[in-house]
Design a protein around this motif. Structure first.
Motif, PDB file in Angstrom:
ATOM      1  N   GLU A  24      22.331  14.528 -32.290  1.00  0.00           N
ATOM      2  CA  GLU A  24      23.751  14.844 -32.226  1.00  0.00           C
ATOM      3  C   GLU A  24      24.405  14.329 -33.499  1.00  0.00           C
ATOM      4  O   GLU A  24      23.978  13.342 -34.090  1.00  0.00           O
ATOM      5  CB  GLU A  24      24.391  14.179 -31.003  1.00  0.00           C
ATOM      6  N   ARG A  25      25.465  15.052 -33.864  1.00  0.00           N
ATOM      7  CA  ARG A  25      26.146  14.652 -35.096  1.00  0.00           C
ATOM      8  C   ARG A  25      26.665  13.220 -34.964  1.00  0.00           C
ATOM      9  O   ARG A  25      27.336  12.864 -33.994  1.00  0.00           O
ATOM     10  CB  ARG A  25      27.308  15.607 -35.414  1.00  0.00           C
ATOM     11  N   GLU A  26      26.339  12.419 -35.995  1.00  0.00           N
ATOM     12  CA  GLU A  26      26.800  11.032 -36.121  1.00  0.00           C
ATOM     13  C   GLU A  26      26.347  10.171 -34.947  1.00  0.00           C
ATOM     14  O   GLU A  26      26.939   9.115 -34.687  1.00  0.00           O
ATOM     15  CB  GLU A  26      28.335  10.971 -36.247  1.00  0.00           C
ATOM     16  N   GLN A  27      25.301  10.610 -34.204  1.00  0.00           N
ATOM     17  CA  GLN A  27      24.784   9.830 -33.089  1.00  0.00           C
ATOM     18  C   GLN A  27      23.331   9.441 -33.270  1.00  0.00           C
ATOM     19  O   GLN A  27      22.831   8.561 -32.573  1.00  0.00           O
ATOM     20  CB  GLN A  27      24.931  10.620 -31.775  1.00  0.00           C
ATOM     21  N   GLY A  28      22.595  10.078 -34.143  1.00  0.00           N
ATOM     22  CA  GLY A  28      21.197   9.770 -34.362  1.00  0.00           C
ATOM     23  C   GLY A  28      20.276  10.590 -33.483  1.00  0.00           C
ATOM     24  O   GLY A  28      20.698  11.421 -32.671  1.00  0.00           O
ATOM     25  N   SER A  29      18.970  10.319 -33.660  1.00  0.00           N
ATOM     26  CA  SER A  29      17.931  11.104 -32.964  1.00  0.00           C
ATOM     27  C   SER A  29      17.491  10.406 -31.688  1.00  0.00           C
ATOM     28  O   SER A  29      17.665   9.189 -31.514  1.00  0.00           O
ATOM     29  CB  SER A  29      16.722  11.328 -33.877  1.00  0.00           C
ATOM     30  N   ALA A  85      29.878  26.099 -35.836  1.00  0.00           N
ATOM     31  CA  ALA A  85      28.796  25.130 -36.002  1.00  0.00           C
ATOM     32  C   ALA A  85      28.450  24.506 -34.665  1.00  0.00           C
ATOM     33  O   ALA A  85      29.235  24.502 -33.715  1.00  0.00           O
ATOM     34  CB  ALA A  85      29.216  24.048 -36.996  1.00  0.00           C
ATOM     35  N   ARG A  86      27.241  23.997 -34.569  1.00  0.00           N
ATOM     36  CA  ARG A  86      26.767  23.306 -33.375  1.00  0.00           C
ATOM     37  C   ARG A  86      26.777  21.807 -33.620  1.00  0.00           C
ATOM     38  O   ARG A  86      26.685  21.319 -34.758  1.00  0.00           O
ATOM     39  CB  ARG A  86      25.351  23.768 -33.029  1.00  0.00           C
ATOM     40  N   ASN A  87      26.860  21.004 -32.553  1.00  0.00           N
ATOM     41  CA  ASN A  87      26.824  19.549 -32.637  1.00  0.00           C
ATOM     42  C   ASN A  87      25.500  18.980 -32.147  1.00  0.00           C
ATOM     43  O   ASN A  87      25.328  17.752 -32.139  1.00  0.00           O
ATOM     44  CB  ASN A  87      27.949  18.926 -31.816  1.00  0.00           C
ATOM     45  N   LEU A  88      24.612  19.848 -31.704  1.00  0.00           N
ATOM     46  CA  LEU A  88      23.361  19.385 -31.127  1.00  0.00           C
ATOM     47  C   LEU A  88      22.238  20.282 -31.604  1.00  0.00           C
ATOM     48  O   LEU A  88      22.395  21.497 -31.705  1.00  0.00           O
ATOM     49  CB  LEU A  88      23.434  19.411 -29.592  1.00  0.00           C
ATOM     50  N   ALA A  89      21.091  19.665 -31.910  1.00  0.00           N
ATOM     51  CA  ALA A  89      19.887  20.404 -32.295  1.00  0.00           C
ATOM     52  C   ALA A  89      18.718  19.790 -31.557  1.00  0.00           C
ATOM     53  O   ALA A  89      18.653  18.567 -31.368  1.00  0.00           O
ATOM     54  CB  ALA A  89      19.672  20.356 -33.801  1.00  0.00           C
ATOM     55  N   GLU A  90      17.806  20.668 -31.108  1.00  0.00           N
ATOM     56  CA  GLU A  90      16.660  20.186 -30.353  1.00  0.00           C
ATOM     57  C   GLU A  90      15.450  21.017 -30.709  1.00  0.00           C
ATOM     58  O   GLU A  90      15.535  22.241 -30.880  1.00  0.00           O
ATOM     59  CB  GLU A  90      16.919  20.251 -28.863  1.00  0.00           C
ATOM     60  N   VAL A  91      14.276  20.342 -30.796  1.00  0.00           N
ATOM     61  CA  VAL A  91      12.997  21.006 -31.048  1.00  0.00           C
ATOM     62  C   VAL A  91      12.014  20.460 -30.034  1.00  0.00           C
ATOM     63  O   VAL A  91      11.895  19.228 -29.880  1.00  0.00           O
ATOM     64  CB  VAL A  91      12.510  20.755 -32.485  1.00  0.00           C
ATOM     65  N   GLN A  92      11.318  21.369 -29.314  1.00  0.00           N
ATOM     66  CA  GLN A  92      10.289  21.000 -28.343  1.00  0.00           C
ATOM     67  C   GLN A  92       8.957  21.558 -28.805  1.00  0.00           C
ATOM     68  O   GLN A  92       8.876  22.711 -29.222  1.00  0.00           O
ATOM     69  CB  GLN A  92      10.612  21.547 -26.948  1.00  0.00           C
ATOM     70  N   LEU A  93       7.921  20.698 -28.697  1.00  0.00           N
ATOM     71  CA  LEU A  93       6.578  21.097 -29.071  1.00  0.00           C
ATOM     72  C   LEU A  93       5.682  20.806 -27.880  1.00  0.00           C
ATOM     73  O   LEU A  93       5.568  19.639 -27.458  1.00  0.00           O
ATOM     74  CB  LEU A  93       6.103  20.337 -30.320  1.00  0.00           C
ATOM     75  N   GLU A  94       5.065  21.835 -27.383  1.00  0.00           N
ATOM     76  CA  GLU A  94       4.196  21.688 -26.206  1.00  0.00           C
ATOM     77  C   GLU A  94       2.761  21.526 -26.664  1.00  0.00           C
ATOM     78  O   GLU A  94       2.272  22.291 -27.502  1.00  0.00           O
ATOM     79  CB  GLU A  94       4.331  22.903 -25.290  1.00  0.00           C
ATOM     80  N   LEU A  95       2.060  20.502 -26.095  1.00  0.00           N
ATOM     81  CA  LEU A  95       0.683  20.188 -26.455  1.00  0.00           C
ATOM     82  C   LEU A  95      -0.216  20.388 -25.242  1.00  0.00           C
ATOM     83  O   LEU A  95       0.153  20.046 -24.115  1.00  0.00           O
ATOM     84  CB  LEU A  95       0.572  18.744 -26.947  1.00  0.00           C
ATOM     85  N   ASP A  96      -1.410  20.900 -25.493  1.00  0.00           N
ATOM     86  CA  ASP A  96      -2.413  21.079 -24.442  1.00  0.00           C
ATOM     87  C   ASP A  96      -3.293  19.841 -24.421  1.00  0.00           C
ATOM     88  O   ASP A  96      -4.014  19.551 -25.394  1.00  0.00           O
ATOM     89  CB  ASP A  96      -3.238  22.334 -24.714  1.00  0.00           C
ATOM     90  N   ASN A  97      -3.264  19.105 -23.314  1.00  0.00           N
ATOM     91  CA  ASN A  97      -4.014  17.846 -23.194  1.00  0.00           C
ATOM     92  C   ASN A  97      -5.099  17.978 -22.139  1.00  0.00           C
ATOM     93  O   ASN A  97      -5.373  17.033 -21.380  1.00  0.00           O
ATOM     94  CB  ASN A  97      -3.059  16.712 -22.825  1.00  0.00           C
ATOM     95  N   ALA A  98      -5.711  19.129 -22.109  1.00  0.00           N
ATOM     96  CA  ALA A  98      -6.759  19.326 -21.100  1.00  0.00           C
ATOM     97  C   ALA A  98      -7.957  18.431 -21.371  1.00  0.00           C
ATOM     98  O   ALA A  98      -8.662  18.019 -20.437  1.00  0.00           O
ATOM     99  CB  ALA A  98      -7.163  20.798 -21.071  1.00  0.00           C
ATOM    100  N   ASP A  99      -8.247  18.095 -22.614  1.00  0.00           N
ATOM    101  CA  ASP A  99      -9.391  17.242 -22.928  1.00  0.00           C
ATOM    102  C   ASP A  99      -9.072  15.750 -22.780  1.00  0.00           C
ATOM    103  O   ASP A  99      -9.921  14.900 -23.063  1.00  0.00           O
ATOM    104  CB  ASP A  99      -9.874  17.515 -24.358  1.00  0.00           C
ATOM    105  N   ARG A 100      -7.863  15.413 -22.372  1.00  0.00           N
ATOM    106  CA  ARG A 100      -7.435  14.019 -22.143  1.00  0.00           C
ATOM    107  C   ARG A 100      -7.686  13.133 -23.375  1.00  0.00           C
ATOM    108  O   ARG A 100      -8.214  12.040 -23.291  1.00  0.00           O
ATOM    109  CB  ARG A 100      -8.187  13.410 -20.962  1.00  0.00           C
ATOM    110  N   SER A 101      -7.263  13.621 -24.525  1.00  0.00           N
ATOM    111  CA  SER A 101      -7.421  12.840 -25.765  1.00  0.00           C
ATOM    112  C   SER A 101      -6.135  12.149 -26.208  1.00  0.00           C
ATOM    113  O   SER A 101      -6.079  11.552 -27.280  1.00  0.00           O
ATOM    114  CB  SER A 101      -7.914  13.760 -26.889  1.00  0.00           C
ATOM    115  N   ALA A 102      -5.065  12.232 -25.394  1.00  0.00           N
ATOM    116  CA  ALA A 102      -3.796  11.603 -25.744  1.00  0.00           C
ATOM    117  C   ALA A 102      -3.880  10.101 -25.493  1.00  0.00           C
ATOM    118  O   ALA A 102      -4.787   9.605 -24.810  1.00  0.00           O
ATOM    119  CB  ALA A 102      -2.664  12.215 -24.932  1.00  0.00           C
TER     120      ALA A 102
END
Length: 894
Positions: free
Chosen positions: A108-113, A74-91
């Motif tokens: 992390e387990r028992e550590q939160g997000s 088992a793993r103790n760490l999980a990560e998800v990355q989402l890349e966004l295109d902000n060329a129109d400067r709408s952020a």
């Protein structure tokens, strides 16, 4: 702004780092069940800020971490990355500097997000707002799952609103508005708490100011006290030093006197000792004589007491003897009465027994006569019946009717005769016993008393009902009075509390000027804004900060046109005249226009509390001041006092009603008590009447019985007369209608006469038998009563005889005791004479010994007086001189 790349590592089934390129257009993922297609959608949702583990198909958020298999740990760490295109400067502005945004979420387990944007830590709220502005997010309708289309179709209007807001691109604005509202509410709560803290601190500040003034005054007064005490102690020290010098001089003189007197005391001490040795024998002699005299006096008193006791015994025995004679006389009279009573009862018993001796014969003869007459009556009636039957057979109807008429006439005559006899007897009995017929009057009286008792009970019921109603009315007025009293108490408590709050500085050394200012209602805010904290300053020149009285200004600048002087609505001490003359009252729109025309020192205010000062200082209308609050409180206090006055007036009115109701209840209670007493009196009167009627009925029972019997017989005779008269008339009428026939009147009349005579004789015999039975019963009862009376009289005779014997024995004993006591006084008198002579002799001896003792003590006292006159005087002088100073060691040793 659109998604361009998705990277997963350790998230659910993606244990190894995995990237998904999302090109422009439509991107699809195809694969069998269990290959992880749903995990990709959940990863996108998770990185956009999903907080519910159930929506992630887990029990808790740690379940999104790879939990291991049989081949891989088992793993103790999980990560998800989402890349966004902000060329129109709408952020959002904070992320709008870069053309590409990498949004990451690690757990992390028992550590939160943990959230990151381009490698920088951010809040979950920032990430959610980022995607909300892009019309996306974890709860966005753009993520369509199984059953989501049906839910959207069947959604409620409120739920569809969210869909429309997301389509319109304002979801982020709503999120920000909600967050801003929460912050504003928190800020308002904090401001309210700050206001409470400020008010608390203001109260504490006022208390501290008062304490500071009191401390300054205490320090000033303490300094004056210390200086006064120092002067007092210095004066006392000077006085004590002078007293000490004087005492030392007196001490030296006293010591010299003590030395001279010591020698004199030594000389007189020996003479005193010699005189003292002669006194004890004289005292013993005097004591012995006094003891002898006392013993003789006690003996004399004892003899006198014995003489008195003897005389008292003689008097008591004489009284007992007289009492015995009186008792003997009384018992003799009782014995005589009892014996005479026995003789009378014996005579009465003999008479009754003699009368009883012929009772049986009389009763037997009367019974035999009654039986004989009964037989004769039966035979006569039988003969009459037979004769009548024969007459009916042989005579015609007319003869029969004639006989009936003759029989009726004879019967009518006999009935009239008997009626006259009964009336005469009844009149005689009534005349002899007039009270016997008072039963009707007694019944009428009893009926009247019963009606009076019933009327009293009805009045009592009505009075009790009225009393209950009055009590209910009194209870209602009491509750109303209690309510008004509660209102008065509440208003009084609020008035006292507000008055106490306004009197905080009443006991101060320098009370604030605000308590001396009165303002018309509605202008408190204007005055508070114009003067502010300056109203809390005193007008006493002794105060550190105070208002000072100045003369009116010469050539004072006038207020701008359109401004009304505030002094028109304010009554203040003269020290505020200058200040109030330069304050104008305007409206809100005029204040801003006239603010530039103000001269130095001038200011404009509105009724709402807005302020414009000559130097440009401006305050809004909602800026309250302590002075405004205090003035509002004073206005509120005046209103409360008016309400309290009205409430007290209403309370007094209700109290008067309650007093009236209470008095009415008391009156109805008294009326009920009077009716109760009247009912009891009526019942008692009725009972007494019943008892009296019972007693009268018992006494007149025999007479009434006879009268009733006579009246019943007379009534029966009158009924028979009426009946006979009717029958005769009927027979005559019928006989007149019949044809003439022969009659046998003589035989029928004789038979009827015989029957009537026999019947009358039988009735008389029956009455005689009843009379004899009644007389016999009365005699038997009297004999029983005589026996009881004889027993009582015999007991009285026996008691009187025994009592007389006892009295005779007691008289003999008392006479013997009196004889014995006759010689005791002479013996006691002789003893008393002997003791008197002995007492006189002992008194002479005691006087001689006392005179000798007195002479010896006088000699001793004279010598003592000669030896100690100066010794008593000098110590007094020494003590007088040293009274105000503590004694020195030398004085104590002397």
């Amino acid at each position: 702004m659109h998604f361009s790349r998705l990277r997963l590592a350790g998230f659910k089934s993606f244990v190894d780092p995995t990237e998904l390129i999302i090109d422009p257009g439509t991107t699809g993922v195809v694969g069998p069940n269990g290959c992880g297609k749903s995990n990709l959608v959940e990863a996108i949702r998770w990185v956009m800020g999903e907080t519910s583990a159930k929506r992630m198909r887990g029990g808790e958020m740690d379940d999104v971490i790879f939990s291991g298999t049989s081949n891989r740990p088992a793993r103790n760490l999980a990560e998800v990355q989402l890349e966004l295109d902000n060329a129109d400067r709408s952020a959002p502005a904070q992320f709008n500097e870069d053309e590409k945004l990498e949004v990451s979420r690690r757990i992390e387990r028992e550590q939160g997000s943990r959230y990151l944007v381009n490698g920088h830590d951010v809040r979950a709220r920032d990430v959610q707002l980022l995607f909300a502005d892009a019309n996306a997010g974890a709860q966005s309708t753009a993520l369509v799952s199984q059953g989501k289309v049906g839910a959207i179709i069947n959604a409620k209007p409120q739920e569809r609103r969210g869909l429309l807001e997301e389509a319109a691109g304002i979801r982020g604005l709503h999120s920000r508005r909600h967050e801003a509202e929460l912050r504003l509410r928190a800020a308002e709560t904090n401001l309210e708490r700050v206001d409470d803290v400020i008010q608390t601190l203001e109260v504490q500040l006022k208390a501290l100011k008062r304490q500071a003034r009191q401390a300054n005054r205490y320090r000033n007064i303490s300094g004056h006290l210390r200086r006064a005490e120092a002067m007092l102690f210095h004066l006392r020290w000077v006085e004590a030093a002078a007293s000490l010098e004087t005492a030392q001089q007196q001490l030296a003189e006293a010591e010299r006197g003590v030395a001279d007197l010591t020698a004199t005391a030594a000389q007189t001490s020996s003479a005193q000792t010699e005189a003292a040795e002669k006194i004890p024998p004289l005292r013993e002699t005097e004591a012995a004589a006094a003891a002898t005299l006392h013993r003789l006096a006690v003996e004399r008193d004892r003899i006198e007491d014995e003489e008195k006791r003897t005389l008292a015994q003689q008097e008591g025995l004489s009284a007992r003897l007289r009492q015995i004679e009186q008792d003997h006389t009384r018992e003799q009279a009782l014995l005589t009465d009892a014996r005479s009573q026995l003789e009378r009862l014996a005579e009465e018993r003999a008479q009754i027994e003699q009368a009883q001796s012929g009772e049986a014969e009389e009763m037997q003869a009367a019974s035999a006569t009654r039986e004989t007459l009964a037989g004769e009556l039966g035979e006569a009636e039988k003969a009459l019946q037979m004769l009548t039957e024969e007459t009916v057979e042989i005579e015609s109807r007319r003869t029969h009717l004639g006989q009936l008429v003759a029989d009726g006439n004879g019967r009518l005559e006999r009935l009239n005769t008997r009626l006259r006899e009964m009336d005469a007897e009844l009149a005689q009995i009534t005349a002899e016993n007039p009270d016997a017929e008072s039963s009707d009057e007694a019944e009428a009286l009893l009926a009247e008393l019963r009606e009076a008792a019933a009327r009293a009970r009805r009045e009592l019921l009505a009075a009790e009902t009225a009393h209950k109603e009055a009590d209910a009315a009194e209870q209602q007025t009491r509750e109303t009075l209690r309510a008004t009293e509660n209102d008065v108490s509440r208003l009084d408590a609020e008035t006292n509390a507000l008055a106490g709050l306004l009197k905080i500085g009443e006991d101060d050394l320098w009370p604030p000027l605000v308590d001396a200012v009165s303002v018309e209602p509605g202008y408190e805010a204007a005055l508070g804004a114009a003067l502010g904290d300056d109203l809390n300053v005193a007008d006493d020149i002794g105060a550190p900060v105070h208002w000072r009285q100045l003369a009116p200004m010469i050539n004072a600048p006038t207020l701008p046109y359109g401004a009304e002087p505030l002094s028109t609505y304010v009554k203040a001490p003269p020290v505020l005249a200058r200040r109030l003359s330069q304050i104008g009252l305007v409206t809100a729109d005029r204040g801003a226009q006239l603010a530039g025309q103000l001269a130095p020192g001038q200011r404009l205010v509105t009724r709402e509390g807005a302020l414009w000062r000559w130097d440009g200082f401006t305050a809004a209308a909602d800026a309250t001041t302590p002075a405004t609050t205090r003035l509002n409180q004073r206005t509120r206090l005046a209103e409360l006092r008016d309400k309290l006055k009205e409430a007290r007036r209403v309370n007094d009115a209700h109290k008067a009603r309650h007093v009236e109701a209470h008095a009415a209840a008391a009156r109805t209670g008294e009326r009920a008590a009077q009716c109760r007493d009247a009912a009891a009196q009526a019942e008692a009167t009725l009972n007494e009447a019943h008892e009296a009627e019972a007693e009268r009925a018992r006494q007149t029972a025999e007479i009434v019985s006879r009268i009733v019997s006579l009246r019943e017989g007379a009534a029966q005779l009158r009924s028979d007369i009426e009946e006979t008269t009717a029958r005769i008339a009927e027979a005559n009428n019928e006989r007149d209608q019949l044809p003439p026939t022969e009659t046998n009147h003589q035989r029928l009349d004789a038979a009827r006469s015989q029957v009537s005579t026999t019947r009358n004789a039988h009735a008389a015999a029956d009455s005689e038998v009843n009379r004899l039975r009644h007389v016999a019963a009365s005699r038997t009862e009297r004999l029983s009563a005589i026996g009881a009376e004889v027993t009582i009289s015999e007991n009285r005779v026996a008691g009187a005889t025994s009592q007389m014997a006892a009295l005779k024995e007691r008289r003999y004993e008392v006479n013997g005791e009196l004889t014995r006591l006759e010689n005791v006084p002479a013996q006691l008198e002789q003893k008393r004479r002997d003791l008197i002579s002995r007492i006189e002799h002992a008194e002479a001896e005691r006087r001689e010994a006392a005179d000798a003792l007195a002479r010896a003590e006088k000699v001793l006292a004279d010598r003592d007086a000669e030896a100690k006159p100066r010794a008593r005087r000098w110590p007094k002088v020494a003590r007088t001189g040293c009274a105000s100073n503590p004694p020195s060691s030398k004085t104590r040793s002397t």
